[in-house]
Design an enzyme around this catalytic site. Structure first.
Site, PDB file in Angstrom:
ATOM      1  CB  THR A 280      -0.944   0.019   1.221  1.00  0.00           C
ATOM      2  OG1 THR A 280      -1.707   1.238   1.202  1.00  0.00           O
ATOM      3  CG2 THR A 280      -0.189  -0.071   2.527  1.00  0.00           C
ATOM      4  N   GLY A 281       0.371   2.240  -0.715  1.00  0.00           N
ATOM      5  CA  GLY A 281       0.993   3.563  -0.678  1.00  0.00           C
ATOM      6  C   GLY A 281       0.288   4.477   0.297  1.00  0.00           C
ATOM      7  CB  SER A 282      -0.525   4.930   3.217  1.00  0.00           C
ATOM      8  OG  SER A 282      -1.247   5.425   4.320  1.00  0.00           O
ATOM      9  CG  HIS A 283      -1.335   9.501   3.606  1.00  0.00           C
ATOM     10  ND1 HIS A 283      -0.749   8.596   4.453  1.00  0.00           N
ATOM     11  CD2 HIS A 283      -0.532  10.591   3.581  1.00  0.00           C
ATOM     12  CE1 HIS A 283       0.365   9.116   4.935  1.00  0.00           C
ATOM     13  NE2 HIS A 283       0.519  10.324   4.418  1.00  0.00           N
TER      14      HIS A 283
END
Length: 200
Positions: free
Chosen positions: A89-92
């Site tokens: 995931t690259g998150s935000h």
């Protein structure tokens, strides 16, 4: 985390999988299991495949729970009695970014442990083995857990914006079982994030 194609490549995820799997194997001294999932970014499937390959090469078994939000992967790690979990995931961050979050024995894997992981990769300190891959759909169990003890009753009115991120399908399942009125926007998972920056 890094920028895919500039500072972060599939080969990095292969090595991360080998190193993390080796750590898990050494810590538990048995055939261990790692739950793996990924977010809705365009680069996530190929990075997920490389990560999974690395884990399997280290001899750990892998449970693929597929596309979903990070908390779902954490839940799956606990629910499926796995020794560790990883989510691509690259998150935000902006669409060009990606990365990986890790937990082991129910605790976040970060800080000094990341440095040790990097050193293991540089020194190629990998355990070799042949793990087994299994696919499990955990989404309904996750939604059940989210609703467990839910006190939202009556004529509630809620607006939901998953920001075209990985929680879109989960939110759809969730509101289908909640009372009241629900307004859902930007629920289609799209790694281009056409509506707005993917930051909750």
């Amino acid at each position: 985390r890094g920028i895919v194609g500039e500072t972060l490549f599939a080969e990095d995820f292969l090595a991360i999988g080998q190193a993390f799997g080796s750590i898990v194997s050494q810590q538990f001294r048995q055939v261990a299991t790692v739950v793996v999932g990924y977010d809705g970014r365009l680069s996530s499937p190929i990075l997920f495949s490389a990560l999974t390959e690395g884990l399997l090469l280290s001899g750990v078994n892998v449970i693929n729970v597929g596309l979903g939000p990070s908390p779902m992967i954490y839940f799956a790690t606990h629910q499926l009695n796995a020794q560790a979990g990883m989510v691509v995931t690259g998150s935000h961050n902006p669409p060009s970014f990606n990365g990986v979050k890790m937990i082991i024995d129910g605790k976040p894997f970060y800080g000094k442990n990341i440095q040790l992981l990097g050193a293991r990769i540089r020194n190629r300190e990998f355990i070799s083995g042949t793990g087994v891959l299994e696919d499990i759909d955990i989404r309904d169990q996750y939604v059940n857990r989210l609703l467990d003890g839910n006190a939202l009753k009556g004529n509630i009115k809620v607006g939901w914006d998953p920001a075209n991120g990985a929680s879109g399908e989960i939110v759809e399942k969730l509101i289908g079982r909640l009372g009241g009125q629900h307004i859902l926007i930007n629920n289609v998972i799209d790694g281009n994030f056409p509506s707005h920056h993917p930051d909750p």
